[in-house]
Write an enzyme that holds these catalytic residues in place. Structure first.
Site, PDB file in Angstrom:
ATOM      1  N   ASN A  83      37.924  28.110  43.149  1.00  0.00           N
ATOM      2  CA  ASN A  83      38.991  27.946  42.155  1.00  0.00           C
ATOM      3  C   ASN A  83      39.594  26.557  42.351  1.00  0.00           C
ATOM      4  OD1 ASN A  83      41.118  28.118  40.397  1.00  0.00           O
ATOM      5  ND2 ASN A  83      42.211  29.719  41.527  1.00  0.00           N
ATOM      6  N   LYS A 116      41.682  25.079  40.573  1.00  0.00           N
ATOM      7  CA  LYS A 116      43.084  25.045  40.138  1.00  0.00           C
ATOM      8  C   LYS A 116      43.353  23.771  39.319  1.00  0.00           C
ATOM      9  CE  LYS A 116      44.315  28.054  43.967  1.00  0.00           C
ATOM     10  NZ  LYS A 116      45.304  28.471  44.967  1.00  0.00           N
ATOM     11  N   HIS A 148      45.317  35.847  38.534  1.00  0.00           N
ATOM     12  CA  HIS A 148      45.568  35.106  39.783  1.00  0.00           C
ATOM     13  C   HIS A 148      47.059  35.116  40.093  1.00  0.00           C
ATOM     14  CE1 HIS A 148      45.827  31.851  42.690  1.00  0.00           C
ATOM     15  NE2 HIS A 148      44.545  32.065  42.921  1.00  0.00           N
ATOM     16  N   GLU A 159      49.060  32.941  40.979  1.00  0.00           N
ATOM     17  CA  GLU A 159      49.838  31.845  40.383  1.00  0.00           C
ATOM     18  C   GLU A 159      50.151  32.138  38.923  1.00  0.00           C
ATOM     19  OE1 GLU A 159      47.836  29.085  43.725  1.00  0.00           O
ATOM     20  OE2 GLU A 159      47.064  28.917  41.683  1.00  0.00           O
ATOM     21  N   GLU A 162      43.598  38.843  47.051  1.00  0.00           N
ATOM     22  CA  GLU A 162      44.209  37.624  47.581  1.00  0.00           C
ATOM     23  C   GLU A 162      45.649  37.915  47.992  1.00  0.00           C
ATOM     24  OE1 GLU A 162      42.240  33.834  45.906  1.00  0.00           O
ATOM     25  OE2 GLU A 162      43.509  34.623  44.344  1.00  0.00           O
ATOM     26  N   GLY A 196      47.017  29.139  50.184  1.00  0.00           N
ATOM     27  CA  GLY A 196      47.492  27.768  50.344  1.00  0.00           C
ATOM     28  C   GLY A 196      48.515  27.565  51.444  1.00  0.00           C
ATOM     29  N   SER A 230      43.295  31.051  51.971  1.00  0.00           N
ATOM     30  CA  SER A 230      43.055  30.107  53.069  1.00  0.00           C
ATOM     31  C   SER A 230      41.721  30.340  53.777  1.00  0.00           C
ATOM     32  CB  SER A 230      44.228  30.125  54.063  1.00  0.00           C
ATOM     33  OG  SER A 230      45.432  29.741  53.417  1.00  0.00           O
TER      34      SER A 230
END
Length: 248
Positions: free
Chosen positions: A11, A13, A95, A97, A165, A171, A211
């Site tokens: 991904n 992003k 996702h 985000e 996730e 991250g 991560s």
């Protein structure tokens, strides 16, 4: 039971430009990638055409989002039909985000999943708990609820990959331990067995994201219910090749 084919999604992003992504694409095209691993790269919308035109055909490309209808007055959105028109076969939906930065709720994500599948796009559907939810002991409750909304909108599970996730690991440099990842993946598979079918539980691929690096991928990949990864930051680096080859 057929073995589940290992799957590694990158991904990207909102990162990269034609120069840096072009370099990355060259790295992937020239690397020795494990034959038994399915690889899909999630490019920014504006670079979907660029990625598809330049990546080796054996590497899939995914959009990072789409809307729930085919066309209309939805400024800034893209539809599954447009994604397919660019020769792209995958989309990432739900996702964290999208959920937590852009406020997408379960209902909208479910509608997007249904519409993408109706338009013959394959879906990487993301689920995962926040740190406060894990600390409160509600991880299972949260991921089961998210999975249910996705499952309610799926007719053909052959076109769906689930990505677990944990939000606290995305991250942050914090990774779920292989044991933590396996525990949630195993429980998710049990939920699917109880609520959908044995066949889907045995065949659906459940990815881990959060991560993942070249350093921790082999141990994570050795877990029986971890069927691959959805990789963020590391998918923009040469070590993405090591992650793709985690089971080589």
């Amino acid at each position: 039971m057929a073995a589940r084919k290992f799957f590694v999604g990158g991904n990207w992003k909102m990162n990269g430009d034609k120069k840096s992504l072009g370099d990355l694409i060259t790295t992937l095209n020239t690397a020795a990638l494990h034959d038994e691993t399915e690889v899909v790269c999630g490019a920014p919308t504006i670079y979907l055409d660029f990625a598809r035109a330049n990546l080796d055909p054996k590497i899939g490309v995914a959009a990072q989002n789409c809307y729930k209808v085919a066309k209309g007055a939805f400024t800034g959105e893209i539809s599954p039909a447009m994604i397919k028109d660019c020769g792209i076969d995958w989309v990432i939906l739900g996702h964290s985000e999208r959920r937590h930065v852009f406020g997408e709720g379960d209902e909208l994500i479910g509608q997007k999943v249904a519409h993408a599948l109706e338009n013959d796009l394959s879906v990487i559907a993301c689920i995962g708990e926040k740190l406060e939810e894990r600390e409160a002991g509600t991880t299972e409750e949260v991921v089961y609820a998210q999975t249910k909304v996705i499952a309610d909108n799926v007719k053909d599970w052959a076109k769906v990959v689930l990505a677990y996730e944990p939000v606290w690991a995305i991250g942050t440099g914090k990774t779920a331990t292989p044991e933590q990842a396996q525990e949630v993946h195993e429980k998710l598979r049990e939920w699917i067995r109880a609520n959908i079918s044995d066949a889907v539980a045995d065949s659906v691929r459940i990815l881990y994201g959060g991560s993942v690096t070249g350093g921790n991928c082999k141990e994570l990949a050795s877990q029986p219910d971890v069927d691959g990864f959805l990789v963020g930051g590391a998918s923009l680096k040469p070590e993405f090749v090591d992650i793709i080859n985690a089971r080589a």
